[in-house]
Design a protein around this motif. Structure first.
Motif, short mmCIF file in Angstrom:
data_model
loop_
_atom_site.label_atom_id
_atom_site.label_comp_id
_atom_site.label_asym_id
_atom_site.label_seq_id
_atom_site.Cartn_x
_atom_site.Cartn_y
_atom_site.Cartn_z
N UNK A 1 5.02 -13.52 35.23
CA UNK A 1 4.80 -12.60 36.35
C UNK A 1 4.41 -11.22 35.85
N UNK A 2 5.07 -10.75 34.80
CA UNK A 2 4.74 -9.44 34.23
C UNK A 2 3.32 -9.47 33.64
N UNK A 3 2.97 -10.54 32.95
CA UNK A 3 1.62 -10.66 32.40
C UNK A 3 0.58 -10.69 33.52
N UNK A 4 0.90 -11.35 34.64
CA UNK A 4 -0.02 -11.41 35.77
C UNK A 4 -0.22 -10.01 36.37
N UNK A 5 0.86 -9.24 36.45
CA UNK A 5 0.76 -7.87 36.96
C UNK A 5 -0.09 -7.01 36.02
N UNK A 6 0.07 -7.20 34.72
CA UNK A 6 -0.74 -6.45 33.76
C UNK A 6 -2.21 -6.83 33.91
N UNK A 7 -2.50 -8.10 34.14
CA UNK A 7 -3.89 -8.52 34.35
C UNK A 7 -4.48 -7.92 35.63
N UNK A 8 -3.62 -7.58 36.59
CA UNK A 8 -4.10 -7.00 37.85
C UNK A 8 -4.38 -5.51 37.76
N UNK A 9 -4.06 -4.88 36.64
CA UNK A 9 -4.23 -3.43 36.53
C UNK A 9 -5.67 -2.96 36.72
N UNK A 10 -6.69 -3.62 36.17
CA UNK A 10 -8.06 -3.11 36.41
C UNK A 10 -8.42 -3.05 37.89
N UNK A 11 -8.03 -4.05 38.66
CA UNK A 11 -8.31 -4.03 40.09
C UNK A 11 -7.54 -2.93 40.81
N UNK B 1 1.19 -12.19 44.82
CA UNK B 1 2.29 -13.14 44.62
C UNK B 1 1.80 -14.57 44.85
N UNK B 2 1.03 -14.77 45.91
CA UNK B 2 0.51 -16.12 46.19
C UNK B 2 -0.42 -16.57 45.07
N UNK B 3 -1.27 -15.68 44.60
CA UNK B 3 -2.19 -16.03 43.51
C UNK B 3 -1.43 -16.36 42.23
N UNK B 4 -0.32 -15.69 41.98
CA UNK B 4 0.50 -16.01 40.81
C UNK B 4 0.96 -17.47 40.86
N UNK B 5 1.42 -17.90 42.02
CA UNK B 5 1.87 -19.28 42.15
C UNK B 5 0.71 -20.28 42.11
N UNK B 6 -0.44 -19.91 42.64
CA UNK B 6 -1.61 -20.80 42.59
C UNK B 6 -2.07 -20.99 41.15
N UNK B 7 -2.14 -19.90 40.39
CA UNK B 7 -2.54 -20.00 38.98
C UNK B 7 -1.50 -20.79 38.20
N UNK C 1 -6.44 -16.57 35.71
CA UNK C 1 -5.40 -15.60 36.04
C UNK C 1 -6.00 -14.20 36.16
N UNK C 2 -6.92 -13.84 35.29
CA UNK C 2 -7.56 -12.54 35.35
C UNK C 2 -8.33 -12.37 36.65
N UNK C 3 -9.09 -13.37 37.02
CA UNK C 3 -9.86 -13.31 38.27
C UNK C 3 -8.95 -13.29 39.49
N UNK C 4 -7.92 -14.13 39.49
CA UNK C 4 -7.03 -14.22 40.64
C UNK C 4 -6.18 -12.96 40.79
N UNK C 5 -5.81 -12.33 39.69
CA UNK C 5 -5.00 -11.12 39.76
C UNK C 5 -5.78 -9.94 40.31
N UNK C 6 -7.09 -9.92 40.09
CA UNK C 6 -7.90 -8.80 40.56
C UNK C 6 -8.54 -9.04 41.92
N UNK C 7 -8.55 -10.27 42.38
CA UNK C 7 -9.18 -10.60 43.65
C UNK C 7 -8.64 -9.80 44.83
#
Length: 105
Positions: free
Chosen positions: A84-94, A52-58, A14-20
């Motif tokens: 979804x909120x956790x996935x958005x938080x994981x995307x913050x570094x990217x 959004x697509x990566x959220x569903x893939x993970x 999830x961390x990798x997919x959220x930042x990709x």
């Protein structure tokens, strides 16, 4: 696969997919965008669609791993909203790397 190891695998995935979407100018890091002589730049809308697509893939990978380690539990909308909120938080570094860092030169 051990349940603890599977949990960490899904979290790291999830961390990798959220930042990709924020670290690549290609769609899903595979499909090059068309350019007219200038380097292609993805818009924020493409990045959000990828997110959004990566959220569903993970989520699909997590469900498959859960099915392999035991019973798959039914989830209500609250589970998916928190995920979804956790996935958005994981995307913050990217996001911070792409849009908030100071551009030099």
């Amino acid at each position: 696969m051990d349940i603890s190891l599977a949990s960490w695998f899904v979290i790291l995935l999830a961390l990798a997919a959220a930042n990709l979407p924020f670290f690549s100018e290609r769609l899903f890091a595979l499909i090059p965008l068309r350019s007219t002589g200038t380097p292609p730049v993805k818009s924020l809308w493409w990045r959000l669609l990828e997110l959004i697509v990566m959220y569903f893939v993970v989520g699909l990978f997590g469900r498959l791993i859960e099915g392999r380690t035991g019973d798959v539990f039914t989830q209500n909308w609250e589970f998916y909203a928190i995920g979804a909120v956790a996935f958005i938080v994981l995307a913050y570094p990217g996001f911070a790397y792409r849009y908030l860092r100071k551009q030099h030169g």
